[in-house]
Scaffold this motif. Structure first.
Motif, PDB file in Angstrom:
ATOM      1  N   VAL A 193       0.850  -1.188   0.000  1.00  8.61           N
ATOM      2  CA  VAL A 193       0.000   0.000   0.000  1.00  8.61           C
ATOM      3  C   VAL A 193       0.891   1.245   0.000  1.00  8.61           C
ATOM      4  CG1 VAL A 193      -1.681   1.305   1.362  1.00  8.61           C
ATOM      5  CG2 VAL A 193      -1.871  -1.191   1.197  1.00  8.61           C
ATOM      6  N   PRO A 194       0.627   2.224  -0.870  1.00  4.46           N
ATOM      7  CA  PRO A 194       1.445   3.447  -0.861  1.00  4.46           C
ATOM      8  C   PRO A 194       1.443   4.094   0.527  1.00  4.46           C
ATOM      9  CG  PRO A 194       0.023   3.396  -2.796  1.00  4.46           C
ATOM     10  CD  PRO A 194      -0.413   2.266  -1.917  1.00  4.46           C
ATOM     11  N   HIS A 195       2.620   4.351   1.060  1.00  9.47           N
ATOM     12  CA  HIS A 195       2.697   4.840   2.434  1.00  9.47           C
ATOM     13  C   HIS A 195       2.163   6.253   2.589  1.00  9.47           C
ATOM     14  CE1 HIS A 195       6.115   7.598   1.768  1.00  9.47           C
ATOM     15  NE2 HIS A 195       6.526   6.691   0.886  1.00  9.47           N
ATOM     16  N   TYR A 196       2.091   7.002   1.485  1.00 13.39           N
ATOM     17  CA  TYR A 196       1.613   8.383   1.600  1.00 13.39           C
ATOM     18  C   TYR A 196       0.086   8.463   1.555  1.00 13.39           C
ATOM     19  CZ  TYR A 196       1.603   7.817  -3.509  1.00 13.39           C
ATOM     20  OH  TYR A 196       1.409   7.345  -4.787  1.00 13.39           O
ATOM     21  N   VAL A 197      -0.577   7.349   1.320  1.00 13.66           N
ATOM     22  CA  VAL A 197      -2.047   7.280   1.435  1.00 13.66           C
ATOM     23  C   VAL A 197      -2.384   6.006   2.209  1.00 13.66           C
ATOM     24  CG1 VAL A 197      -2.907   8.696  -0.453  1.00 13.66           C
ATOM     25  CG2 VAL A 197      -2.041   6.417  -0.949  1.00 13.66           C
ATOM     26  N   SER A 198      -1.983   5.987   3.457  1.00 10.47           N
ATOM     27  CA  SER A 198      -2.111   4.776   4.264  1.00 10.47           C
ATOM     28  C   SER A 198      -3.470   4.629   4.927  1.00 10.47           C
ATOM     29  CB  SER A 198      -1.030   4.765   5.348  1.00 10.47           C
ATOM     30  OG  SER A 198      -1.158   5.911   6.183  1.00 10.47           O
ATOM     31  N   GLN A 199      -4.284   5.698   4.906  1.00 13.56           N
ATOM     32  CA  GLN A 199      -5.552   5.632   5.610  1.00 13.56           C
ATOM     33  C   GLN A 199      -6.488   4.621   4.938  1.00 13.56           C
ATOM     34  OE1 GLN A 199      -4.206   8.238   4.129  1.00 13.56           O
ATOM     35  NE2 GLN A 199      -4.198  10.070   5.414  1.00 13.56           N
ATOM     36  N   PRO A 200      -7.186   3.844   5.760  1.00 17.27           N
ATOM     37  CA  PRO A 200      -8.175   2.929   5.191  1.00 17.27           C
ATOM     38  C   PRO A 200      -9.432   3.699   4.792  1.00 17.27           C
ATOM     39  CG  PRO A 200      -8.157   2.745   7.586  1.00 17.27           C
ATOM     40  CD  PRO A 200      -7.037   3.682   7.219  1.00 17.27           C
ATOM     41  N   PRO A 201     -10.195   3.138   3.845  1.00 14.98           N
ATOM     42  CA  PRO A 201      -9.933   1.875   3.166  1.00 14.98           C
ATOM     43  C   PRO A 201      -9.047   2.078   1.940  1.00 14.98           C
ATOM     44  CG  PRO A 201     -12.050   2.716   2.467  1.00 14.98           C
ATOM     45  CD  PRO A 201     -11.532   3.705   3.487  1.00 14.98           C
ATOM     46  N   ASN A 202      -8.546   0.970   1.404  1.00 18.45           N
ATOM     47  CA  ASN A 202      -7.797   0.999   0.166  1.00 18.45           C
ATOM     48  C   ASN A 202      -8.368  -0.100  -0.741  1.00 18.45           C
ATOM     49  OD1 ASN A 202      -5.837   0.596  -1.925  1.00 18.45           O
ATOM     50  ND2 ASN A 202      -4.350   1.685  -0.687  1.00 18.45           N
ATOM     51  N   PRO A 203      -9.448   0.189  -1.460  1.00 19.69           N
ATOM     52  CA  PRO A 203     -10.095  -0.836  -2.278  1.00 19.69           C
ATOM     53  C   PRO A 203      -9.211  -1.373  -3.402  1.00 19.69           C
ATOM     54  CG  PRO A 203     -11.017   1.337  -2.730  1.00 19.69           C
ATOM     55  CD  PRO A 203     -10.151   1.480  -1.526  1.00 19.69           C
ATOM     56  N   LYS A 204      -8.264  -0.558  -3.861  1.00 19.28           N
ATOM     57  CA  LYS A 204      -7.386  -1.032  -4.929  1.00 19.28           C
ATOM     58  C   LYS A 204      -6.496  -2.163  -4.425  1.00 19.28           C
ATOM     59  CE  LYS A 204      -4.192   0.570  -8.522  1.00 19.28           C
ATOM     60  NZ  LYS A 204      -3.493   1.724  -9.120  1.00 19.28           N
ATOM     61  N   ALA A 205      -5.972  -2.031  -3.206  1.00 25.50           N
ATOM     62  CA  ALA A 205      -5.147  -3.098  -2.632  1.00 25.50           C
ATOM     63  C   ALA A 205      -5.997  -4.325  -2.302  1.00 25.50           C
ATOM     64  CB  ALA A 205      -4.441  -2.590  -1.383  1.00 25.50           C
TER      65      ALA A 205
END
Length: 397
Positions: free
Chosen positions: A189-201
């Motif tokens: 997961v890109p560390h600069y957009v770590s906030q959940p959720p991350n549907p792409k991951a």
């Protein structure tokens, strides 16, 4: 002996597990298992005793109102079972919980007792961690195992990591010692957009799981959510010149590391998934109709990659920071022809750092930079490659 009442005899069962907290950056792994449970209408048949494994000052219970009556939900790990129909039906045992605070060996033994009783043939553990990977590129997903034979037959990386680990690493080793085939799948997961959720991951993990176990997984609204997530991050990056410049640097590093040609294995895997989604009667629109996953964020120039390994320590320190063979583009083509290959990169600044890359060498990890916060470490202390590390326990999902 565990006695399971009301659970039918399972068909070729596979256990799929994910744990919130340290090994779950962007909530990508736990959301993937929750998606499977929701799409296939899983039925919970067991829950581990919260008193045995959780510190309630770290993972706090929650209070809610049910028709005016106050009730408490305790943090725990629950097991459910789903049956996947089709020409070759198969059952999945889904394990979803929070990384335990204590007694990890007993925790793993209890899960393995369920696996033995249910006749589980393989355990797949999902994880996600932060890495130096651009959000504009396909999510790198690595598959690793401690079993040399399994690594060879299923095109996985054999872990050689040495150092602190999380519950994902402990459970995988417990399975290996118990003679149960076990695989860990890790999304960066890109560390600069770590906030959940991350549907792409989450979507990337489900696509890789689909390839691994040979089942067509209904994606529901995930592809559209992933598109919206990427558009939103694009807009945020465009508003900050420093972020935009940093993203461009990550893109250039990854694109430079890309191989000139996609591997035959990666093309074959993606084409097989493409065919699964177009099998007669499997799409929501009927025979031969593509599902939502058939058109997802195609990156025209993507191939297998070896992006740099994150410079900061993280959980299992970047699984597959070097192009793990199994990592691939998480998108499906929307035209009836095989896609151009999949991104098989990794989240590290060096070349390789598998899901458990610290001082050791998970597929080619750089022993000087890859570390991971210990199992006893305070969640979230690994800034660069750890999962979200938030173990405040306010959630009981």
């Amino acid at each position: 002996m565990i006695e399971l009442e009301g659970v039918p005899e399972l068909i070729d069962p596979v256990m799929v597990a994910a744990f919130e907290g340290w090994n779950d950056a962007g909530d990508a792994a736990s959301t993937a298992v929750a998606h499977l449970d929701r799409e296939w209408k899983g039925e919970v048949f067991a829950a581990l005793d919260a008193e045995d494994y959780y510190d309630f000052q770290v993972n706090r219970p929650t209070v809610f109102l049910d028709n005016g009556v106050r009730k408490i939900t305790w943090p725990t790990t629950r097991l459910s079972v789903v049956r996947v129909g089709g020409d070759k039906p198969r059952d999945l045992v889904l394990v979803r919980g929070i990384e335990p605070s204590m007694r990890w060996r007993s925790f793993c033994n209890e899960l393995l007792a369920f696996a033995h009783e249910l006749g589980v043939e393989m355990v797949v553990i999902l994880g996600a961690l932060l890495g130096d990977t651009p959000h504009t590129r396909p999510v790198p997903v690595s598959g690793v195992t401690s079993d040399p034979d399994l690594a060879r037959t299923m095109d996985l990386e054999e872990t050689r990591y040495e150092g602190p680990t999380g519950i994902v690493g402990i459970l995988q080793e417990a399975c290996t010692h118990a003679g149960v085939p076990a695989v860990s799948l890790w999304a960066a997961v890109p560390h600069y957009v770590s906030q959940p959720p991350n549907p792409k991951a989450t979507l990337a993990l489900l696509n890789r799981l689909e390839d691994l176990i040979g089942l067509r997984i209904p994606l529901g609204e995930l592809p559209e959510d992933a598109r919206a997530w990427q558009v939103g991050v694009d807009q945020l990056a465009a508003e900050d010149s420093e972020v935009a410049e940093y993203v461009q640097t990550l893109e250039e590093a990854r694109d430079t590391a890309e191989l000139p040609e996609a591997s035959g294995e990666a093309i074959a895997r993606e084409f097989e998934r493409y065919l699964r989604r177009r099998e007669p009667g499997t799409g929501p629109g009927g025979p031969g109709v593509a599902t939502e996953g058939d058109a997802f964020l195609r990156d025209p120039g993507s191939g297998r990659t070896r992006p740099p390994k994150p410079a900061q320590p993280g959980p299992e320190s970047v699984p597959g920071a070097e192009a793990a063979e199994g990592a691939e583009d998480t998108r499906e083509p929307d035209v009836p022809e095989p896609p151009a290959g999949s991104a098989d990169g990794s989240p590290g600044t060096d070349t390789d750092a598998g899901p458990e890359s610290g001082t050791g060498t998970e597929p080619g990890a750089d022993p000087s930079t890859a570390t991971e916060p210990g199992a006893d470490a305070e969640p979230g202390t690994g800034a660069g490659t750890d999962g979200d590390g938030d173990a405040d326990g306010e959630s009981d999902k």
